[in-house]
Write an enzyme that holds these catalytic residues in place. Structure first.
Site, PDB file in Angstrom:
ATOM      1  N   CYS A  86       0.878  -1.405   0.066  1.00 48.36           N
ATOM      2  CA  CYS A  86       0.647  -0.196  -0.301  1.00 48.36           C
ATOM      3  C   CYS A  86       0.644   1.127  -0.197  1.00 48.36           C
ATOM      4  CB  CYS A  86      -1.160   0.167   1.193  1.00 48.36           C
ATOM      5  SG  CYS A  86      -2.709   0.894   0.604  1.00 48.36           S
ATOM      6  N   HIS A 176      -2.841  -4.701   1.780  1.00 48.62           N
ATOM      7  CA  HIS A 176      -2.422  -4.974   3.276  1.00 48.62           C
ATOM      8  C   HIS A 176      -2.547  -6.455   3.318  1.00 48.62           C
ATOM      9  CE1 HIS A 176      -2.210  -0.728   4.667  1.00 48.62           C
ATOM     10  NE2 HIS A 176      -2.535  -0.492   3.676  1.00 48.62           N
ATOM     11  N   GLU A 178      -0.462  -7.718   5.796  1.00 49.87           N
ATOM     12  CA  GLU A 178       0.013  -8.010   6.690  1.00 49.87           C
ATOM     13  C   GLU A 178      -1.665  -7.811   7.650  1.00 49.87           C
ATOM     14  OE1 GLU A 178       0.246  -5.459   4.670  1.00 49.87           O
ATOM     15  OE2 GLU A 178       0.031  -3.304   5.760  1.00 49.87           O
TER      16      GLU A 178
HETATM   17  N1  GLN Z   1      -3.522   6.414   1.477  1.00 50.38           N
HETATM   18  C1  GLN Z   1      -2.648   5.794   1.667  1.00 50.38           C
HETATM   19  C2  GLN Z   1      -1.478   6.978   0.543  1.00 50.38           C
HETATM   20  O1  GLN Z   1      -1.700   7.255   0.071  1.00 50.38           O
HETATM   21  C3  GLN Z   1      -1.802   4.196   1.843  1.00 50.38           C
HETATM   22  C4  GLN Z   1      -2.881   3.868   2.786  1.00 50.38           C
HETATM   23  C5  GLN Z   1      -2.202   2.484   3.221  1.00 50.38           C
HETATM   24  O2  GLN Z   1      -1.359   2.326   3.077  1.00 50.38           O
HETATM   25  N2  GLN Z   1      -3.665   2.583   4.069  1.00 50.38           N
HETATM   26  O3  GLN Z   1      -0.286   7.216   1.374  1.00 50.38           O
END
Ligand code: GLN
Length: 197
Positions: A86, A176, A178
């Site tokens: 992410c 995610h 994790e």
């Molecule tokens: N929206 C976050 C970003 O742009 C990422 C979201 C996340 O890691 N759950 O950094």
């Protein structure tokens, strides 16, 4: 064999990654020592690395300020595995489409932050992942969209959009792994046959 796994711990869901790495190691019968990385000097001791979800603008700034960014680059240049999830994928990308993020250029993709759309800010999907026999329960939270893929392979898609990619020793996911009890994605990225080069 004992492996040292580093979790980039400047910001984000660090303890979840540490637990997931331990679970993946245990599933393979490997003793894994987890080190949380907040300053320079730890990454060179790590066999594998994970960069968590969180806030990519913050993670990007702190890894540079702390001198960790170049060490992560050297880790990947040495062919050692990195799992970036992410926000971690946004930071690891070639182009994050946001001037507040200074991407590390480790995954040859361009991404767009928070781009799954308002209705789909957070969702779960059971997805097929290249290299896994059964579908993976993927949790998406304000996830980035992978807009274009250069010299990287797509491991999974949702609605035709790439959500997991591999570029050499790096696996990046929009979701995610994790945050689930399922260690297979960490295993695939960090300990699997295709992990590292
Ligand atoms: N929206 C976050 C970003 O742009 C990422 C979201 C996340 O890691 N759950 O950094």
């Amino acid at each position: 064999m004992s492996l040292t796994a580093g979790v980039v711990a400047v910001q984000g869901d660090v303890s979840e990654h540490a637990d997931a790495v331990r679970r993946a190691g245990a599933a393979r019968g490997e003793a894994v020592t987890v080190r949380e990385i907040r300053e320079a000097g730890v990454v060179p001791d790590c066999d594998v690395l994970a960069m968590p979800g969180g806030e990519s603008t913050t993670i990007s700034r702190l890894v540079r300020e702390e001198g960790i960014a170049d060490e992560i680059r050297a880790h990947v240049a040495a062919g050692k595995p990195l799992l970036a999830t992410c926000a971690g994928l946004i930071v690891a990308s070639r182009d994050a489409g946001d001037e507040r993020v200074d991407p590390l250029g480790l995954v040859d993709v361009t991404v767009r932050r928070n781009a799954f759309g308002r209705q789909r800010d957070s969702f779960e999907a059971s997805i097929e992942v290249d290299g896994l026999d059964e579908p993976f329960p993927a949790v998406f939270i304000r996830a980035p969209v992978v807009e274009s893929v250069g010299d990287a392979s797509v491991l999974a898609t949702v609605d035709g959009r790439p959500v997991a990619v591999r570029d050499g020793p790096v696996v990046g996911t929009s979701f995610h792994p994790e945050l689930t009890a399922d260690p297979r994605l960490h295993d695939l990225a960090l300990f699997g046959d295709g992990a590292g080069e």
